[in-house]
Design a protein around this motif. Sequence first.
Motif, PDB file in Angstrom:
ATOM      1  N   GLN A 174       2.190   1.966  -3.445  1.00  0.00           N
ATOM      2  CA  GLN A 174       1.241   2.660  -4.326  1.00  0.00           C
ATOM      3  C   GLN A 174       1.252   4.153  -4.035  1.00  0.00           C
ATOM      4  O   GLN A 174       1.205   4.974  -4.956  1.00  0.00           O
ATOM      5  N   PHE A 175       1.329   4.513  -2.767  1.00  0.00           N
ATOM      6  CA  PHE A 175       1.396   5.931  -2.394  1.00  0.00           C
ATOM      7  C   PHE A 175       2.644   6.577  -2.997  1.00  0.00           C
ATOM      8  O   PHE A 175       2.592   7.691  -3.520  1.00  0.00           O
ATOM      9  N   LEU A 233      -6.304   4.916   0.370  1.00  0.00           N
ATOM     10  CA  LEU A 233      -6.072   5.315  -1.019  1.00  0.00           C
ATOM     11  C   LEU A 233      -7.362   5.467  -1.804  1.00  0.00           C
ATOM     12  O   LEU A 233      -7.345   5.594  -3.029  1.00  0.00           O
ATOM     13  N   ASN A 234      -8.489   5.406  -1.098  1.00  0.00           N
ATOM     14  CA  ASN A 234      -9.809   5.595  -1.725  1.00  0.00           C
ATOM     15  C   ASN A 234     -10.063   4.626  -2.881  1.00  0.00           C
ATOM     16  O   ASN A 234     -10.637   5.004  -3.904  1.00  0.00           O
ATOM     17  N   LEU A 235      -9.596   3.396  -2.717  1.00  0.00           N
ATOM     18  CA  LEU A 235      -9.841   2.379  -3.742  1.00  0.00           C
ATOM     19  C   LEU A 235     -11.330   2.050  -3.792  1.00  0.00           C
ATOM     20  O   LEU A 235     -11.953   1.777  -2.764  1.00  0.00           O
ATOM     21  N   SER A 254       8.209   7.259   3.750  1.00  0.00           N
ATOM     22  CA  SER A 254       7.584   6.249   2.891  1.00  0.00           C
ATOM     23  C   SER A 254       8.595   5.197   2.452  1.00  0.00           C
ATOM     24  O   SER A 254       8.336   3.990   2.544  1.00  0.00           O
ATOM     25  N   SER A 261      -2.992  -0.732  -9.296  1.00  0.00           N
ATOM     26  CA  SER A 261      -3.153  -0.477  -7.866  1.00  0.00           C
ATOM     27  C   SER A 261      -2.447  -1.575  -7.088  1.00  0.00           C
ATOM     28  O   SER A 261      -2.138  -2.641  -7.625  1.00  0.00           O
ATOM     29  N   GLN A 288       2.283   6.576  -7.131  1.00  0.00           N
ATOM     30  CA  GLN A 288       1.207   7.369  -7.723  1.00  0.00           C
ATOM     31  C   GLN A 288       1.057   8.750  -7.072  1.00  0.00           C
ATOM     32  O   GLN A 288       1.048   9.761  -7.756  1.00  0.00           O
ATOM     33  N   ASN A 289       0.960   8.793  -5.767  1.00  0.00           N
ATOM     34  CA  ASN A 289       0.759  10.075  -5.086  1.00  0.00           C
ATOM     35  C   ASN A 289       2.024  10.929  -5.078  1.00  0.00           C
ATOM     36  O   ASN A 289       1.952  12.157  -5.118  1.00  0.00           O
ATOM     37  N   SER A 297      -5.968  -0.133   1.117  1.00  0.00           N
ATOM     38  CA  SER A 297      -6.175   0.641  -0.112  1.00  0.00           C
ATOM     39  C   SER A 297      -7.544   1.319  -0.101  1.00  0.00           C
ATOM     40  O   SER A 297      -7.696   2.442  -0.581  1.00  0.00           O
ATOM     41  N   THR A 322       0.827  -1.204   0.000  1.00  0.00           N
ATOM     42  CA  THR A 322       0.000   0.000   0.000  1.00  0.00           C
ATOM     43  C   THR A 322       0.863   1.255   0.000  1.00  0.00           C
ATOM     44  O   THR A 322       0.564   2.225  -0.709  1.00  0.00           O
TER      45      THR A 322
END
Length: 296
Positions: A22-23, A264-266, A217, A95, A26-27, A260, A19
């Motif tokens: 992914q941050f 991460l608003n999945l 991170s 994702s 992508q973020n 997520s 997770t």
Amino acid sequence: MKGIMWAMLASTLWGISGTVMQFISQNQAIPADWFLSVRTLSAGIILLAIGFMQRGMGIFKIFKSWRSAGQLLAYATVGLMANMYTFYVSIEEGSAASATILQYLSPLFIVLGTLVFKREWPLRTDMIAFGVSLLGVFLAITRGNIHELAIPMNALIWGILSGVTAALYVVLPRRIVAENSPIIVLGWGTLIAGILFNLYHPLWRGAPTITPRLVVSIGAVVLIGTIFAFSALLHSLQYAPSAVVSIVDAVQPVVTFILSIIFLNLKVSIVEIIGSILVVFAIYILQHYRSKSTLD
């Protein structure tokens, strides 16, 4: 129960790490080449430092023969490097949840590899698990609509490659792990991968803006997803056999999905959830009955 609890902790930590990746990808928009150069080199140094504190100069025993050195190099490149790269790009393109589910298919690829290269026919339960997992993946990546993918095609391809390389990651080091400490094998493998990643893309070239959030991170991925998770897994093997421990891997995709959704608003549909559950159940069938047949 001690072994199962430690294995669940390891699997949970890997779920958290996925997770966070992914941050980062992508973020924070961190390129795969730079991130992998930093992650592998730092993790390799830390792991070998731990190995040195445990074994001293014994960490160099792995290079006693050309055979073991060659196996280590194969593990570091075809297994570790390839798996880390394909998994990260799969997350970057899709994702963490979809990448984890696709990588979780690695036991099926091990069975298929055994069939192709060793001509060993799979068990009946293997075929059932294969069919159930295919159905699960179909539901998870299409939401039941054959004309539309729930994830980008690139994410699907990289995710499947991640599953294949995860199988190689498990199979390739078996002989050298039997002769050496697993943490030393992982340490050298990660360090070699880190050096090779840096030869391709040095960590000082094209480095992003270093912020406290980025440092935390990356530190979380290195410490939680590499050092702590692998240490917990090794500790679990002192109390439970690997066949039992491997079944607890199902915790990882569950944790990744939950985190997520929360952080991460999945957005997931009930069809995707059912598909993911089917994949986890299929791998449980595979590992449970294979371990049972081995004991018999």
